[in-house]
Design a protein around this motif. Structure first.
Motif: not given
Length: 165
Positions: A31, A33, A35, A40, A42-45, A47, A65, A129, A132
């Motif tokens: 995960h 992220l 901010e 937000t 970027a927010d991804t699983r 990458s 994302d 940044c 997980d």
């Protein structure tokens, strides 16, 4: 120049000295992220991380994302002998403009085709940044964009005295 002595990897850690050279790209479901100023970015699983001897990973995020309306293409460009030609982006969030803070490879070399249309970010100027849920430490140095987490053992390229590693 003294030889580099890798830190001893503790259980659950990866040593960046076990990473390959030349670099490689690998898909990651961690995960990721970013901010900034309460937004937000970027927010991804989904990458793609690049790994290379002595460097912490850089995470490349798919545009789906990323808050793409916050990115503006800049004039900066660079070249990587393995990945190809990079382009850069400024990020503007809540009136804060972060120049040349993201990069991508629109036409990467075949070995790095997974990076096409993905964007990586320097961690330094953002409010947070995370990988997980862990706040990352930016890779030292002016040019490097790796993200250091507790599951990595160094030392890391970019630290004082690492110029010729």
């Amino acid at each position: 120049m003294r030889p580099v002595v890798p830190d001893t990897a503790r259980p659950g850690q990866e040593s960046v000295w076990d990473y390959p050279r030349p670099a490689i790209a690998q898909r990651s479901d961690r995960h990721v992220l970013i901010e900034h100023r309460g937004v937000t970015l970027a927010d991804t699983r989904h990458s793609v991380r690049t790994i290379e001897t002595s460097h912490p990973p850089s995470y490349y995020i798919p545009p789906s994302d990323i808050l793409m309306s916050a990115l503006r293409r800049s004039t900066r460009q660079s070249f990587c002998e393995w990945k190809g030609n990079a382009v850069y982006y400024d990020v503007e969030i809540a009136g804060d403009v972060l120049r040349d803070i993201a990069w991508s490879y629109p036409t990467p070399t075949p070995a790095f085709a997974a990076l096409r249309d993905h964007i990586a970010f320097y961690a330094t100027p953002f409010d947070g940044c995370f990988v997980d849920g862990e706040r990352v430490i930016p890779q030292p140095g002016e040019f490097y964009g790796g993200w250091i987490t507790a599951d990595l053992a160094g030392p890391f390229k970019g630290e004082p005295g690492s110029r010729y590693w």
